[in-house]
Structure formats: structure tokens, C-alpha cells
Write a protein that holds these residues in place. Structure first.
Motif, mmCIF file in Angstrom:
data_model
loop_
_atom_site.group_PDB
_atom_site.id
_atom_site.type_symbol
_atom_site.label_atom_id
_atom_site.label_comp_id
_atom_site.label_asym_id
_atom_site.label_seq_id
_atom_site.Cartn_x
_atom_site.Cartn_y
_atom_site.Cartn_z
ATOM 1 N N GLY A 28 5.793 -5.308 -27.111
ATOM 2 C CA GLY A 28 4.466 -4.911 -26.668
ATOM 3 C C GLY A 28 4.485 -3.702 -25.752
ATOM 4 O O GLY A 28 4.831 -3.823 -24.582
ATOM 5 N N GLY A 29 4.149 -2.550 -26.276
ATOM 6 C CA GLY A 29 4.007 -1.362 -25.443
ATOM 7 C C GLY A 29 5.313 -0.719 -25.027
ATOM 8 O O GLY A 29 5.305 0.256 -24.276
ATOM 9 N N ILE A 30 6.455 -1.244 -25.516
ATOM 10 C CA ILE A 30 7.756 -0.696 -25.114
ATOM 11 C C ILE A 30 8.107 0.478 -26.036
ATOM 12 O O ILE A 30 8.083 0.344 -27.259
ATOM 13 N N SER A 86 0.343 -8.719 -24.330
ATOM 14 C CA SER A 86 -0.996 -8.247 -24.710
ATOM 15 C C SER A 86 -0.982 -6.776 -25.103
ATOM 16 O O SER A 86 -1.896 -6.295 -25.763
ATOM 17 N N GLU A 87 0.078 -6.044 -24.695
ATOM 18 C CA GLU A 87 0.163 -4.618 -24.991
ATOM 19 C C GLU A 87 0.417 -4.343 -26.473
ATOM 20 O O GLU A 87 0.226 -3.219 -26.942
ATOM 21 N N GLU A 144 -4.098 5.761 -24.010
ATOM 22 C CA GLU A 144 -3.738 4.363 -23.761
ATOM 23 C C GLU A 144 -4.944 3.427 -23.764
ATOM 24 O O GLU A 144 -4.800 2.235 -23.993
ATOM 25 N N ASP A 145 -6.147 3.968 -23.528
ATOM 26 C CA ASP A 145 -7.316 3.081 -23.446
ATOM 27 C C ASP A 145 -8.172 3.117 -24.707
ATOM 28 O O ASP A 145 -9.315 2.695 -24.687
ATOM 29 N N GLN A 187 2.826 5.627 -18.700
ATOM 30 C CA GLN A 187 1.860 6.630 -19.135
ATOM 31 C C GLN A 187 1.174 7.296 -17.936
ATOM 32 O O GLN A 187 0.833 8.473 -17.987
ATOM 33 N N ILE A 223 -8.029 -1.553 -29.160
ATOM 34 C CA ILE A 223 -8.936 -2.678 -28.933
ATOM 35 C C ILE A 223 -8.489 -3.840 -29.809
ATOM 36 O O ILE A 223 -7.845 -3.621 -30.839
ATOM 37 N N GLN A 282 -0.415 -0.414 -26.737
ATOM 38 C CA GLN A 282 -1.160 0.273 -25.674
ATOM 39 C C GLN A 282 -0.446 1.499 -25.096
ATOM 40 O O GLN A 282 -0.901 2.063 -24.111
ATOM 41 N N SER A 283 0.653 1.949 -25.743
ATOM 42 C CA SER A 283 1.371 3.121 -25.214
ATOM 43 C C SER A 283 1.411 4.300 -26.180
ATOM 44 O O SER A 283 2.446 4.955 -26.310
ATOM 45 N N PRO A 284 0.302 4.626 -26.849
ATOM 46 C CA PRO A 284 0.385 5.698 -27.855
ATOM 47 C C PRO A 284 0.756 7.060 -27.267
ATOM 48 O O PRO A 284 1.300 7.896 -27.990
ATOM 49 N N ARG A 285 0.500 7.271 -25.963
ATOM 50 C CA ARG A 285 0.860 8.560 -25.369
ATOM 51 C C ARG A 285 2.369 8.781 -25.396
ATOM 52 O O ARG A 285 2.820 9.913 -25.219
ATOM 53 N N LEU A 286 3.141 7.694 -25.561
ATOM 54 C CA LEU A 286 4.600 7.825 -25.553
ATOM 55 C C LEU A 286 5.182 7.930 -26.965
ATOM 56 O O LEU A 286 6.394 8.025 -27.134
ATOM 57 N N MET A 322 3.332 -2.763 -18.651
ATOM 58 C CA MET A 322 4.431 -2.195 -19.437
ATOM 59 C C MET A 322 3.978 -0.878 -20.101
ATOM 60 O O MET A 322 4.773 0.036 -20.281
ATOM 61 N N SER A 323 2.708 -0.797 -20.442
ATOM 62 C CA SER A 323 2.146 0.426 -21.025
ATOM 63 C C SER A 323 1.587 1.359 -19.956
ATOM 64 O O SER A 323 1.729 2.579 -20.045
ATOM 65 N N ILE A 365 -5.240 -2.582 -19.568
ATOM 66 C CA ILE A 365 -3.951 -2.164 -20.105
ATOM 67 C C ILE A 365 -2.822 -2.839 -19.348
ATOM 68 O O ILE A 365 -2.803 -2.837 -18.119
#
Lengths: 361, 361
Positions: free
Chosen positions: A221-223, A182-183, A267-268, B208, A271, A331-335, B203-204, B200
Motif C-alpha cells: 500500500g503506497g510503497i 488503506s493506501e 496523492e489526493d 510525497q 478514491i 496513494q503515492s502516484p507522485r512517486l 506511508m504515502s 492519505i
């Protein structure tokens, strides 16, 4: 530490696949650099013509002698009425006005038959150009075409969002299955249950899939870094497929507006929306998504809605506007970082080695 | 391998916390067995009276000399109109009929002031009974109460679903923060953004959050075995909090209907709903959720809706019916087993050790 059944099948050094993001992101330089750095570069060919595909494959072959792959969208049947197109256009016209675009009066919807014919032509080019790896999203090609592809010795990768979809991919003869958590940013790969609700996080999805299939599983996903790579491996995956992490790389063809949006997002802020294309996809929330939200359940299916919003998406990005641009992101844009592909891959591998040695203490 | 800042703070052997599931699941035997097996047992006291809390703490102290903890719900302000209660009851009455329950005519909504007063009384019992660890969901107690709790040398654990919420927990003085991924069963712990959309995946979420706080982070959501424990540690968590995995254990007080539903569920059968309680929560999709779905956005807030559905939830489970029972579950039900707590914890630790040695090769 990094060699396994999956890296052997794909003939790559590190278990890292660059996600085949469609829409101009996977430039030849990006794909070749990933493969040259020990990962697997992938062409996101979902929206490309057979001619464009042939050209890009030939271009990449000049830039790397390592294996690379390509991804195609399996067409799903769709139906559309004139009324649905009309109501969607009524919602889109005020947005067109804001972008100084003309209203759309005589829209010609694509026919399923022609979309399907294009898909077959794409497969033929893939076989003719002897590309070693081909992955599929949104479904599984027919038994007939799976057999043809296998005859050409192409390693086949399927996409799944649930255990059932992973099992179907294995049954159909896929060599590897990418499980999309889902990420993940961009389009959901669901093809059995097409609602957004079967969005399962990787912490749950990976172990439940590996317990039920025997082909190698790749996590998506989110990795974004070595932590995600080793975590995915501990959960049972043999490797990872990363999209957002490669999207913001220097070599990626993503527009500056898109890269900047991710590099500044939290991260939030992403959508799930189906307003851009008619298919559920994860992106950074923006004006377009907010304005369309209460109508999104009633919009035409993919690829109709995608074709309807084409002028808007193009104009928005040309005008350097985030407002009406699909800003696909996991869902990991901060990274996310703006760096070279080589630096991204080297850093992941170094982090992963360090992590394992710490955990083993 | 398992000793770290978090296990030292909590004075436990293994970095495994049993999630404080409310509603009769965390029997004294469950809590004590978890603590006796090297993890941290937790009382889910959200719905308990101060008297019940005191009794259970005393009972558990007789069953274990190891540390255990308790969880309280921080009350959120709510407003409700008579009309909202009336419309909710109009939706619930046909369900009451199916369960042979009387209609609800003169419902007395709880007042925020009395809910808040009950919370203060709960805190006082926690301090008086000198329980060593207290966690909070749905928010952070006021500065005044945080100070009181700290004076009593209670280790405080907060709950967060986003980076911002984790940072707020650290700022408020929490010693540890549990990050709840979208995979988690039961109520969402969101307290800043209360929409369901900031769900979220771990994994994400884990990496973060750990990049942005310096207190120990504990991962919660979909974690069921040694794979999930080591994956969470690789992502940066110091330990895990597991709900569903303990819920189906022999010692858990969950009703047979609930346990059986989880033991037979698949990973894509859970859904987020606010129909049972007024707060978003993840459970196995059933008749109640489906029937209420199109109205769920308009139902009264927690705890009003929770009180309104109380008779239905009780009757449904007494009649051994899954249909109208909240079947809270995370996204990994395929990994749930009916076993003893001791066996669950021992298996996790053995798996985790094996995994690390394989990855380190």
C-alpha cells in the motif's frame, strides 16, 4: 540487511514482491524481470482461465529460472436479482451511448457454482505446473484445498486488511501474510468486514498485525521506493509488495492510458469506489466514478457488476479514454516513474542501504 | 541519532511532539511532563478562552523550564440557516431524552465575527506570554498575523493533510509542517479540500510531502512507539506528533470513559464522522455515530454542530457513558497503554535505538 525468514521461504534475494495485479498488467516479461532482478514476480491470475494460466506459467519459466508466484481470487458467495441488474444497466446505458456501444438487454449473470468451479480448476493448474508460490485475495481457500496445496509444497500467501484477517490467515496455514493498508491501489482485500470503513493505514496496520501473528508479514500500500521499504521493515514487516510502482514500469502490460493517468496524478486524486466491479477498490477519480457515485451503495456485488461494466471498460481503453476506465492506483502516484523493472529494484535497494546508514549515525 | 533541524528549531532533545488535543486532555501536568521528558508538550487551546490560555501557560511555566507550545484553531467561515439548526436538533432531541436532558429550543448560533475575534485575542495572549512555539490547525492565519507572530520570535507550526496544504503552509512562512495521515484520531486538519476523501495514509503522505517542501516535516497519525518514530524518519519526517499515545497516559486529562474505550479498542473500530462537531474526525464507533450516520452529510458546519451537541457530550461523559461521547482515537488503539509520560518517551527512545542497530546489521 535484506535476508530474513521471508526471503528464505520465498528463496529470493530482496524482500520485494511485485503485486499480482489482475487484468493483463502482469505480462510474462514483467513477472520474469522482477524475479530476474532479485524480487518475486507474480502473475495476477484472478480473471484468467486455467488454460491461460498454464500458458503463462510455461512462458515465464522460459524467461527466468528464479522463483515466481501466482495470485488467485477466492470466490465470495453473491446473490443478485433481475431488478438489480436492470437498475445497474439503466445507469450504465447512457455511458454505453457515449462510447457508441449497444445497450445490454439479455445479460446472463454468472453463477456462483461456475465461478467456484473455475477457481478449483485454477488451483489444479497451479499444482500441476509446480509453481512454487501461490497467494490468495478476497478470502482463504477451504481446509481441503489448503491441505492439497500444502501437499504440493507450494508456499502459501494470504491477504489481510485487519489484525483479525491476518490471524485467520495464520490459523488456516498460510506461510506469509500480506497486509494491505488503506493506501493500496486496486481492490480492497477485506473478506471478514466487507465495508470500506476498515481501511487502516500501514503506519497503524503493520505493528498491530506483527504483534498478533508469528508468520512473516509483508506490507502493501503506497510503497514506492527505498524509504517505504525500510519504513515497513522498521514497523515490523519482513518485506513489501508493490503494485503501482511496477504498474508504470516499461515491462508492465497496463494500457498507456492507465500509465499516463498515474504518472500525472497527485496523492489526493484517488478514491475508493465499488462502481466498476461491485467490490471496493482504489483508483484515480474520473467521470465514471463521479457519475456512479450516488448509486454505488446499491450496485450488484462482485463479480456481477464487474461483468456488467466489462464492455464499458474495454471500449473506454480502446478509445484511449480515461473517463470510463478503471485507473487503479495507490496513494503515492507522485512517486511513480516509467522505468525498467531492473532500474526500479536497483534504485530501491541503493536508497534503502543509504537510508539505514544515515539513520544509524 | 535524534538531533536534527527540527529538534534544534524547537530546542528539544527528542523529536517527539505531544499532539495538542483540545477539550481538557492537555493538562498542565501532561504538557510539562512531556517537555521535562525531552519531548515538546503542547496545549490544545482550540476551545479555550484567552483568560484560560493565560492561566494555563503561567501554570506550566512553574512546572517546566523547557520549551512547550500551544495550538490554536484557525476559524473557517460558516453559514447556517434556522432550518438546519432545527433539523439537527430534531435528531439530537431523542438522544437528549435518553440522557435526561431538556430539549433545546432557543439555540443561539455563534457568529463568525465573534469566533474570529476570540481567535485574535488568543493570538495576543500567546504573544504576550512569550510562548516559544505555536501551531495551527484548520488553516493558516492571515499574512498580517503571521508577520506579527514572527516579529515575536514564535516558532510557527502548520498542519497539512495533502502536499498542496503543506506547500501552502511553507509559502505562508510556517517553520515546520505537521502532516496528518488518515490514521490520525480526532479532527481532520484539511483546510483546502474539506471532504473526508483526501485522507492519505502516512506511508504515502510523508515521502510525497518531503519531496515538495523544504521546511522540516513532522508525521502525525497512528504513531505510538519506537517503530513508528523510526519508520516516519525513514520516510523523510524529522519527527513525530503523537496524540492517542499521550491521551491514555496517566497525566492526561481525558476522562476515564475515553481512556478505557481506547485501551479496549481494536484497530478497525474507529471511523470518520462529522456528527459530533460538523467537521470530519476519527473516533471509536459508538451509538451516537451509528444513529447519526445517515444524516451526517446534512448536519450544520463546525462549530455550529459542535455547539449543538455540547450538552449531549457533557452529559454522556458525566454519566460515564461511552454511547454519546466522542471517543477520538487514531487507528492504533491496540498499542495504547496507561503509563506515565516519562515511561512512554523513554520506551520509545530505547525501542528506536534498538531498531536502528538491528536494521543496520
Amino acid at each position: 540487511m535484506f535476508s530474513n525468514e521471508m526471503t528464505e521461504l520465498l528463496n529470493i534475494k530482496y524482500p520485494i514482491i511485485q503485486a499480482p495485479m489482475a487484468g493483463g498488467i502482469t505480462t510474462s516479461t514483467l513477472v520474469a524481470e522482477v524475479s530476474n532482478s532479485g524480487g518475486l514476480g507474480m502473475i495476477g491470475a484472478g480473471y484468467m482461465t486455467p488454460v491461460q494460466i498454464r500458458e503463462q506459467i510455461r512462458e515465464i519459466k522460459k524467461l527466468t529460472s528464479n522463483p515466481f508466484g501466482i495470485n488467485l481470487f477466492v470466490p465470495n458467495e453473491f446473490r443478485v436479482t433481475e431488478n438489480e441488474i436492470k437498475s445497474s444497466n439503466q445507469l450504465l446505458d447512457p455511458i454505453r451511448q457515449q462510447l457508441h456501444l449497444p445497450q445490454q438487454d439479455n445479460f446472463e449473470p454468472p453463477y456462483f457454482e461456475s465461478v467456484f468451479e473455475e477457481f478449483i480448476q485454477q488451483i489444479k493448474v497451479v499444482m500441476e505446473e509446480k509453481i512454487p508460490i501461490c497467494s490468495f485475495t478476497f478470502g482463504i481457500p477451504s481446509r481441503e484445498w489448503m491441505t492439497e496445496l500444502k501437499k504440493s509444497n507450494i508456499i502459501l500467501i494470504g491477504t489481510a486488511t485487519t489484525v483479525t484477517e491476518a490471524v485467520e490467515n495464520e490459523k488456516a496455514g498460510m506461510d506469509i501474510v500480506v497486509v494491505q493498508g488503506s493506501e493500496a491501489g486496486g481492490h480492497r482485500g477485506n473478506f471478514i468486514n466487507r465495508s470500506q470503513e476498515s481501511s487502516i493505514g500501514l503506519m497503524s496496520l503493520i505493528p498491530q498485525v506483527v504483534d498478533n501473528v508469528s508468520i512473516p508479514v509483508v506490507a502493501a500500500g503506497g510503497i514506492m521506493d527505498g524509504r517505504g521499504l525500510i519504513a515497513s521493515k522498521c514497523l515490523g514487516a519482513m518485506g513489501v509488495q508493490m503494485g503501482t510502482a511496477f504498474l508504470t514500469c516499461i515491462e508492465s502490460g497496463a494500457h498507456k492510458v492507465h500509465k499516463e493517468a498515474i504518472l500525472h496524478a497527485k496523492e489526493d486524486e484517488t478514491i475508493l469506489t465499488r462502481s466498476f466491479s461491485g467490490k471496493w477498490a482504489r483508483g484515480i477519480n474520473n467521470k465514471f466514478i463521479i457519475e456512479m457515485k450516488k448509486h454505488e451503495a446499491f450496485l450488484p456485488d462482485f463479480p456481477i457488476q464487474n461483468t456488467l461494466t466489462q464492455d464499458i471498460r474495454k471500449a473506454s481503453i480502446l478509445q484511449n479514454k480515461q473517463d470510463f476506465t478503471p485507473l487503479w492506483s495507490g496513494q503515492s502516484p507522485r512517486l511513480a516513474k516509467n522505468q525498467t523493472v531492473e532500474s526500479l529494484i536497483q534504485t530501491i535497494i541503493a536508497e534503502a542501504r543509504k537510508l539505514i546508514s544515515i539513520e544509524a549515525r
